[in-house]
Design a protein around this motif. Structure first.
Motif, PDB file in Angstrom:
ATOM      1  N   HIS A  53       0.823  -1.212   0.000  1.00 23.91           N
ATOM      2  CA  HIS A  53       0.000   0.000   0.000  1.00 23.91           C
ATOM      3  C   HIS A  53       0.858   1.264   0.000  1.00 23.91           C
ATOM      4  CE1 HIS A  53      -3.784  -1.990   0.138  1.00 23.91           C
ATOM      5  NE2 HIS A  53      -3.393  -2.753   1.148  1.00 23.91           N
ATOM      6  N   ASP A  54       2.059   1.147   0.566  1.00 25.67           N
ATOM      7  CA  ASP A  54       2.910   2.332   0.659  1.00 25.67           C
ATOM      8  C   ASP A  54       3.989   2.373  -0.428  1.00 25.67           C
ATOM      9  OD1 ASP A  54       4.333   0.162   1.502  1.00 25.67           O
ATOM     10  OD2 ASP A  54       5.271   1.185   3.221  1.00 25.67           O
ATOM     11  N   VAL A  55       3.796   1.590  -1.482  1.00 23.37           N
ATOM     12  CA  VAL A  55       4.807   1.543  -2.532  1.00 23.37           C
ATOM     13  C   VAL A  55       4.931   2.914  -3.208  1.00 23.37           C
ATOM     14  CG1 VAL A  55       3.206   0.836  -4.387  1.00 23.37           C
ATOM     15  CG2 VAL A  55       5.625   0.185  -4.517  1.00 23.37           C
ATOM     16  N   VAL A  56       6.168   3.277  -3.531  1.00 23.88           N
ATOM     17  CA  VAL A  56       6.417   4.504  -4.302  1.00 23.88           C
ATOM     18  C   VAL A  56       6.521   4.117  -5.778  1.00 23.88           C
ATOM     19  CG1 VAL A  56       7.999   6.424  -4.700  1.00 23.88           C
ATOM     20  CG2 VAL A  56       7.643   5.547  -2.363  1.00 23.88           C
ATOM     21  N   GLU A  57       5.721   4.739  -6.606  1.00 23.95           N
ATOM     22  CA  GLU A  57       5.672   4.378  -8.024  1.00 23.95           C
ATOM     23  C   GLU A  57       6.362   5.428  -8.890  1.00 23.95           C
ATOM     24  OE1 GLU A  57       2.144   2.717  -9.605  1.00 23.95           O
ATOM     25  OE2 GLU A  57       1.279   2.245  -7.636  1.00 23.95           O
ATOM     26  N   ILE A  58       7.275   4.962  -9.734  1.00 21.22           N
ATOM     27  CA  ILE A  58       7.990   5.858 -10.636  1.00 21.22           C
ATOM     28  C   ILE A  58       7.585   5.519 -12.067  1.00 21.22           C
ATOM     29  CG2 ILE A  58      10.259   6.612 -11.447  1.00 21.22           C
ATOM     30  CD1 ILE A  58      11.269   5.477  -8.619  1.00 21.22           C
ATOM     31  N   ALA A  59       6.731   6.335 -12.652  1.00 19.91           N
ATOM     32  CA  ALA A  59       6.290   6.110 -14.034  1.00 19.91           C
ATOM     33  C   ALA A  59       7.295   6.757 -14.972  1.00 19.91           C
ATOM     34  CB  ALA A  59       4.904   6.695 -14.246  1.00 19.91           C
ATOM     35  N   MET A  60       7.919   5.940 -15.818  1.00 17.47           N
ATOM     36  CA  MET A  60       8.906   6.476 -16.777  1.00 17.47           C
ATOM     37  C   MET A  60       8.168   6.674 -18.102  1.00 17.47           C
ATOM     38  SD  MET A  60      12.161   4.057 -15.651  1.00 17.47           S
ATOM     39  CE  MET A  60      11.312   2.488 -15.883  1.00 17.47           C
ATOM     40  N   GLU A  61       7.737   7.903 -18.365  1.00 18.87           N
ATOM     41  CA  GLU A  61       6.887   8.175 -19.530  1.00 18.87           C
ATOM     42  C   GLU A  61       7.710   8.443 -20.771  1.00 18.87           C
ATOM     43  OE1 GLU A  61       3.641  10.792 -19.441  1.00 18.87           O
ATOM     44  OE2 GLU A  61       2.569   9.549 -17.976  1.00 18.87           O
ATOM     45  N   TYR A  62       7.502   7.629 -21.794  1.00 16.04           N
ATOM     46  CA  TYR A  62       8.198   7.846 -23.061  1.00 16.04           C
ATOM     47  C   TYR A  62       7.893   9.233 -23.617  1.00 16.04           C
ATOM     48  CZ  TYR A  62       9.559   2.968 -23.536  1.00 16.04           C
ATOM     49  OH  TYR A  62      10.138   1.750 -23.343  1.00 16.04           O
ATOM     50  N   PRO A  63       8.891   9.874 -24.171  1.00 14.72           N
ATOM     51  CA  PRO A  63       8.620  11.143 -24.856  1.00 14.72           C
ATOM     52  C   PRO A  63       7.738  10.859 -26.076  1.00 14.72           C
ATOM     53  CG  PRO A  63      10.852  10.390 -25.338  1.00 14.72           C
ATOM     54  CD  PRO A  63      10.298   9.463 -24.288  1.00 14.72           C
ATOM     55  N   VAL A  64       6.938  11.828 -26.468  1.00 14.77           N
ATOM     56  CA  VAL A  64       6.093  11.674 -27.661  1.00 14.77           C
ATOM     57  C   VAL A  64       6.968  11.858 -28.891  1.00 14.77           C
ATOM     58  CG1 VAL A  64       4.100  12.555 -28.910  1.00 14.77           C
ATOM     59  CG2 VAL A  64       4.076  12.463 -26.402  1.00 14.77           C
ATOM     60  N   THR A  65       7.084  10.791 -29.697  1.00 12.87           N
ATOM     61  CA  THR A  65       7.999  10.819 -30.849  1.00 12.87           C
ATOM     62  C   THR A  65       7.259  10.578 -32.157  1.00 12.87           C
ATOM     63  OG1 THR A  65       8.388   8.473 -30.472  1.00 12.87           O
ATOM     64  CG2 THR A  65      10.010   9.993 -29.573  1.00 12.87           C
ATOM     65  N   THR A  66       5.928  10.655 -32.096  1.00 12.86           N
ATOM     66  CA  THR A  66       5.159  10.267 -33.295  1.00 12.86           C
ATOM     67  C   THR A  66       5.447  11.147 -34.503  1.00 12.86           C
ATOM     68  OG1 THR A  66       3.366  11.520 -32.297  1.00 12.86           O
ATOM     69  CG2 THR A  66       3.212   9.132 -32.176  1.00 12.86           C
ATOM     70  N   GLU A  67       5.983  12.370 -34.282  1.00 12.46           N
ATOM     71  CA  GLU A  67       6.233  13.237 -35.430  1.00 12.46           C
ATOM     72  C   GLU A  67       7.632  13.082 -36.020  1.00 12.46           C
ATOM     73  OE1 GLU A  67       5.107  17.176 -34.391  1.00 12.46           O
ATOM     74  OE2 GLU A  67       3.018  16.623 -34.063  1.00 12.46           O
ATOM     75  N   ILE A  68       8.443  12.210 -35.366  1.00 13.64           N
ATOM     76  CA  ILE A  68       9.799  11.995 -35.887  1.00 13.64           C
ATOM     77  C   ILE A  68       9.854  10.629 -36.595  1.00 13.64           C
ATOM     78  CG2 ILE A  68      12.246  12.006 -35.288  1.00 13.64           C
ATOM     79  CD1 ILE A  68      11.510  13.174 -32.568  1.00 13.64           C
ATOM     80  N   PRO A  69      10.328  10.594 -37.857  1.00 15.84           N
ATOM     81  CA  PRO A  69      10.452   9.290 -38.536  1.00 15.84           C
ATOM     82  C   PRO A  69      11.435   8.385 -37.771  1.00 15.84           C
ATOM     83  CG  PRO A  69      10.780  11.109 -40.086  1.00 15.84           C
ATOM     84  CD  PRO A  69      10.761  11.710 -38.710  1.00 15.84           C
ATOM     85  N   LEU A  70      11.133   7.064 -37.767  1.00 14.79           N
ATOM     86  CA  LEU A  70      11.947   6.119 -36.988  1.00 14.79           C
ATOM     87  C   LEU A  70      13.412   6.111 -37.421  1.00 14.79           C
ATOM     88  CD1 LEU A  70       9.727   2.920 -36.542  1.00 14.79           C
ATOM     89  CD2 LEU A  70      10.067   4.853 -35.008  1.00 14.79           C
ATOM     90  N   ASP A  71      13.669   6.426 -38.704  1.00 14.85           N
ATOM     91  CA  ASP A  71      15.055   6.350 -39.176  1.00 14.85           C
ATOM     92  C   ASP A  71      15.768   7.710 -39.115  1.00 14.85           C
ATOM     93  OD1 ASP A  71      13.465   7.474 -41.066  1.00 14.85           O
ATOM     94  OD2 ASP A  71      14.143   6.232 -42.744  1.00 14.85           O
TER      95      ASP A  71
END
Lengths: 240, 240
Positions: A53-71
């Motif tokens: 119940h007392d756990v500390v949660e660290i959410a590592m949120e990916y940056p939004v990269t949808t506008e950058i081509p994968l290559d």
């Protein structure tokens, strides 16, 4: 000095977590997990209801990269900066004496996001990795057909590969797993046809989860769920 | 009617059994397991100390086939008759109303002996298969190096394959697992040399067990333990 535990949670069913993973998760004072912006996180969902119940949660949120081509090099730079930042955060916490359990879908060292933290942390703080049941194990189990017999060669391919590469590897292997199928389903199907193996192929979605669906590819239609969809061709090796 | 449970136990460390496997094994009234004649049985050893005191144990002892060449049809006939006989025994017991837990090293559907029972039982009695952590997952974890990145192709090969086949598949894959290395170590090493990958190879023996040993192949010497020795070449795919 605290430790970082890269804990493989397996394919999704909490009962398929290892005894060791289950104990580490239940006892964790700090957990960390990746998630897409605005989503609850798929690894986090697996452990819902079994955390302290007392756990500390660290959410590592990916940056939004949808506008950058994968290559585009900017894509890798953006992700690299993100991994550096969250690895630094975990390192600092471990150096302050806290143990941190990083929640990992599937097996941490098998195409896992945790690997990007691992390479950045392992020379600075103690890191322990707990292997896990892979999504592909749950997927072949869901088909009710063994994947490899005798001397069968198994090749694991990615739906993101080029069609030519897919055909070449599919033709050479006895048993085939294609991961990251999602929006690549049509290409994967054409490659299987070219390799002469489409008739034996299955599509498995959400293996081991409530939404599990395992059907011959011929009956699967043209859409596959974006996550956790795997195409399987079973080996035909010798069997006494 | 009882059920047959093909329960994957994972690579050897009892803590790496799944929560579900652990519960099924602890609660079992009847267990069955393969073993070589006169040996305790490797899957049986994993669950030592966690069984019910009144559990009924069914040791399925392989026939002694050392005098029959592997490619002699008499070899397959001998094994087939053995699998028929033990499958019949388990079927009878299930039909009498008993549940039976079949202990399986690794994942039952991945090169597992249980598959030979499964194909003979599944149309007659309820059979459930519980996937597990594979020996190869424990092996790559033991090296401390992730196995696959990005679009890496992983191929799983067997040390029993011909040297030419090994070379061909080794050359084509990014990441490589060779199982059943044991007495095939010299051949596997020559094949890796021919494929230009011997310098990156590791040998892992008894992954996740007390005797675990993971070393670069160059430092491994000329002998590998007959059981559970796996050769690994890690993928080098993209990593932000």
């Amino acid at each position: 000095m605290g430790s970082v535990y890269g804990v493989g949670l397996g394919p999704g069913d909490p009962e398929l977590m290892s005894v060791r993973a289950d104990r580490l998760v239940r006892g964790a004072g700090h957990i960390a997990f990746f998630r897409k912006s605005g989503r609850p996180g798929r690894s986090r969902a697996i452990v819902d209801g079994i955390l302290r119940h007392d756990v500390v949660e660290i959410a590592m949120e990916y940056p939004v990269t949808t506008e950058i081509p994968l290559d585009d090099p900017a894509y890798a730079d953006c992700l690299s900066a993100f991994y550096e930042q969250v690895a630094g955060q975990l390192r600092k916490l471990a150096e302050s004496g806290e143990d941190i359990v990083v929640l990992c879908e599937g097996d941490p060292f098998f195409y896992g996001s945790f690997m990007h933290l691992y390479t950045r942390l392992k020379d600075h703080v103690p890191v322990e990795v707990i292997p896990a049941i892979t999504g592909m194990s749950a997927a072949w189990t869901a088909t009710g057909i063994p994947i490899t017999w005798g001397d069968d060669v198994l090749s694991v391919l990615l739906g993101t590969m080029s069609e030519d590469d897919l055909v070449r590897h599919m033709a050479a292997a006895d048993a085939i797993i294609v991961m990251k199928v999602g929006r690549n389903l049509s290409k994967v199907r054409r490659a299987l046809e070219a390799a002469g193996k489409v008739d034996r192929a299955w599509l498995v979605e959400c293996a081991s989860m409530l939404e599990e669906r395992a059907v011959p590819l011929a009956e699967a239609g043209d859409r596959a769920s974006p996550y956790f969809s795997i195409v399987i061709v079973h080996g035909q090796g010798r069997r006494p």
